[in-house]
Scaffold this motif. Sequence first.
Motif, PDB file in Angstrom:
ATOM      1  N   UNK A 140      45.350  52.280  49.381  1.00  0.00           N
ATOM      2  CA  UNK A 140      45.624  51.096  48.559  1.00  0.00           C
ATOM      3  C   UNK A 140      45.178  49.816  49.268  1.00  0.00           C
ATOM      4  N   UNK A 141      45.445  49.749  50.576  1.00  0.00           N
ATOM      5  CA  UNK A 141      45.010  48.583  51.344  1.00  0.00           C
ATOM      6  C   UNK A 141      43.486  48.478  51.298  1.00  0.00           C
ATOM      7  N   UNK A 142      42.831  49.627  51.424  1.00  0.00           N
ATOM      8  CA  UNK A 142      41.363  49.617  51.355  1.00  0.00           C
ATOM      9  C   UNK A 142      40.893  49.096  49.998  1.00  0.00           C
ATOM     10  N   UNK A 143      41.500  49.612  48.942  1.00  0.00           N
ATOM     11  CA  UNK A 143      41.093  49.190  47.599  1.00  0.00           C
ATOM     12  C   UNK A 143      41.312  47.683  47.434  1.00  0.00           C
ATOM     13  N   UNK A 144      42.437  47.215  47.968  1.00  0.00           N
ATOM     14  CA  UNK A 144      42.716  45.778  47.877  1.00  0.00           C
ATOM     15  C   UNK A 144      41.626  44.971  48.587  1.00  0.00           C
ATOM     16  N   UNK A 145      41.325  45.383  49.833  1.00  0.00           N
ATOM     17  CA  UNK A 145      40.305  44.644  50.611  1.00  0.00           C
ATOM     18  C   UNK A 145      38.949  44.716  49.898  1.00  0.00           C
ATOM     19  N   UNK A 146      38.636  45.869  49.380  1.00  0.00           N
ATOM     20  CA  UNK A 146      37.363  46.057  48.669  1.00  0.00           C
ATOM     21  C   UNK A 146      37.305  45.125  47.462  1.00  0.00           C
ATOM     22  N   UNK A 147      38.417  45.020  46.786  1.00  0.00           N
ATOM     23  CA  UNK A 147      38.480  44.172  45.589  1.00  0.00           C
ATOM     24  C   UNK A 147      38.409  42.687  45.928  1.00  0.00           C
ATOM     25  N   UNK A 148      39.029  42.322  47.052  1.00  0.00           N
ATOM     26  CA  UNK A 148      39.024  40.908  47.441  1.00  0.00           C
ATOM     27  C   UNK A 148      37.595  40.381  47.514  1.00  0.00           C
ATOM     28  N   UNK A 149      36.690  41.203  48.031  1.00  0.00           N
ATOM     29  CA  UNK A 149      35.284  40.782  48.105  1.00  0.00           C
ATOM     30  C   UNK A 149      34.717  40.462  46.733  1.00  0.00           C
ATOM     31  N   UNK A 150      35.286  41.058  45.711  1.00  0.00           N
ATOM     32  CA  UNK A 150      34.734  40.944  44.362  1.00  0.00           C
ATOM     33  C   UNK A 150      35.475  39.941  43.481  1.00  0.00           C
ATOM     34  N   UNK A 151      36.386  39.183  44.080  1.00  0.00           N
ATOM     35  CA  UNK A 151      37.178  38.248  43.277  1.00  0.00           C
ATOM     36  C   UNK A 151      36.991  36.810  43.776  1.00  0.00           C
ATOM     37  N   UNK A 152      37.357  35.849  42.938  1.00  0.00           N
ATOM     38  CA  UNK A 152      37.327  34.450  43.374  1.00  0.00           C
ATOM     39  C   UNK A 152      38.156  34.216  44.638  1.00  0.00           C
ATOM     40  N   UNK A 153      39.229  34.987  44.801  1.00  0.00           N
ATOM     41  CA  UNK A 153      40.057  34.838  45.996  1.00  0.00           C
ATOM     42  C   UNK A 153      39.235  35.091  47.260  1.00  0.00           C
ATOM     43  N   UNK A 154      38.462  36.173  47.246  1.00  0.00           N
ATOM     44  CA  UNK A 154      37.636  36.503  48.407  1.00  0.00           C
ATOM     45  C   UNK A 154      36.594  35.433  48.677  1.00  0.00           C
TER      46      UNK A 154
END
Lengths: 317, 258
Positions: free
Chosen positions: A156-170
Amino acid sequence: MNLDWLDAFLIFGAFKVIEIMGLGLLVHLQLGLTRVANFGVVGFWGLGLYAFGVAYLKVDWPFGDVYQFLICAAIATIVAAAAGLVVGWLISDLDDDGTLVGTLGFATIVVILATTQQGLTGGALGLGGLGFPYDFGRVKTHEFTWLLITTAVVVLIFVYAWRVHRTPHGRLLIAVGANEALARSLGKSATAARLRMMMVTSGAMGLLGAMHGVMVRSLEINSLDVSVTLAALAALILGGTARVFGAVVGVLLTVALFDIVIQFYIPIPDGWNTQALPVAREAVFGAAIVLMLIFRPQGLLGQMRRPALMRRLHGDW
Amino acid sequence: MTGEDLRPQILVRDVTKSFSGRVVVDVDELVLGDVPVEGLLGPNGAGKTTLMRLIMHSIPLDGGRVTLSRPGQRDVVLSATRTSQMAGLGVVKSTQVITDFEHLTILDSALLAVTEARYERPFAAAADRAVRKRHEDEIRHWLDYFGFDDPLAVALSGGDKKLLDIVRCLLLQPAVLLLDEPTAGLSEDHTERVKSAVRELAGKGTSVVIVEHDLDVIWDLCDEVIFMAEGKVLLKDNPATIRANPTVVESYLGAGSA
Ligand SMILES: Nc1ncnc2c1ncn2[C@@H]1O[C@H](COP(=O)(O)OP(=O)(O)OP(=O)(O)O)[C@@H](O)[C@H]1O
Ligand SMILES: [Mg+2]
């Protein structure tokens, strides 16, 4: 479940790999994206571990597991997240060196508190009595199940980090890390962005600490030494701080190599396992950090590849 | 647009700033924004950039007060406002020194400028594409206008970074736009484009203040020119008068250039 084929130490080795991978992924968000150099990883993780242990053992909960575990793990997460917020705020105006010293100082405070608050933590002697939040057979089955559950959390942490790259937050985190003044002039509150990130990642570090407590079933002051931070940083720097897979690759080449491959599959003389190997491990991790920073600071996987990612997300532009 | 008073204005009053004991800005009173485009002239080190940074509150003031007034809205004391809130108030500044976000692509920069804070929280649900959809037209407009043919790449040349800086500013839809040498290092074509963009923006009601050493840009664009030297505002007048002023000619334009 017949787990005779599985060595109990191997379960612990794999647990360590998974755990450090989780921490490495979180450090990736801090250091790789936002450029916050957290040298006190063990502080947040250890705070979670101790908050969990104390809440679990010292509070008379009106209900048993699995609720007791869930409540205590939530407490550990919240306490660590709050610490992330406070530490993040304290270091918010400091430069890289200040951040380094500040986070390191925080980790030291956690160790001192864990040592001196004997009534709560058992001090240097430690505290036993933690356990798995379930009971369906042999210890090894429990441990193996816990390994799987922890793996799920790290996924889940991995998925979160992976997603952060793809969001405005990242994007905001990268911008704040790369050029804080410019981000501010675009109306971004760099401080708020960094604090939110610190809160989330520190909270997750605390949760991993709680998960660790369940696995080892005790609070031990020695677990708060520098090796946790060192392993997470060595893995991430080796793999590449700016890449999501950096922590994954790095952990496989460091912790997995030492705690699984060398320990179990390389014939080494008796006694080395407990004496020489841990020392060699720290030395090699430290050397790996230094060598990487000199010769390939971007790590094995290299720099952030924003254009490639943007092409995947916005290829039709 | 009828009266000048309908424009957003910035009032600088008694603002001072010293660096290691040397007074760099010392402005008693200056109103920016009574005409659409104002030029800010002055020799190197006159304090032009510092004055703009003081307005943006990106460096602390030693004394004085900067106020923003916009038609139909309450006045805001900018010198008591955080830099990160300026863009939200419509006060935007480009940077003189070439600057960019390392690693971020051109499209990243543009999206960053337009994304609202609520989409930038750690667990915000909106995907990047949703944000893009909301602002795609304006981003496309300005990127095409300045000839960015591959927005998915990182800006490499100084010129591209300079233009990207301006694009980011324009995407913020400024009420007051401070441009610090926006055309330095740009090609003639790009300089012309920046100029028309400024005219277009000013025509829509934005107050533009522009620092520029390329005097053709100033004479072309500005309705009024402010002349600064050694931290003080010495003159504020229409371009023709400034151009003919002996002090300006002597201390800045040099013999023969007027
Ligand atoms: N951060 C700083 N620390 C120390 N001195 C500074 C700083 N910023 C500016 N100065 C000094 O203040 C003076 C005014 O600088 P400023 O950049 O405002 O001038 P300017 O009018 O923008 O000049 P230019 O036309 O060369 O851009 C200069 O002498 C400069 O050296
Ligand atoms: Mg300047």
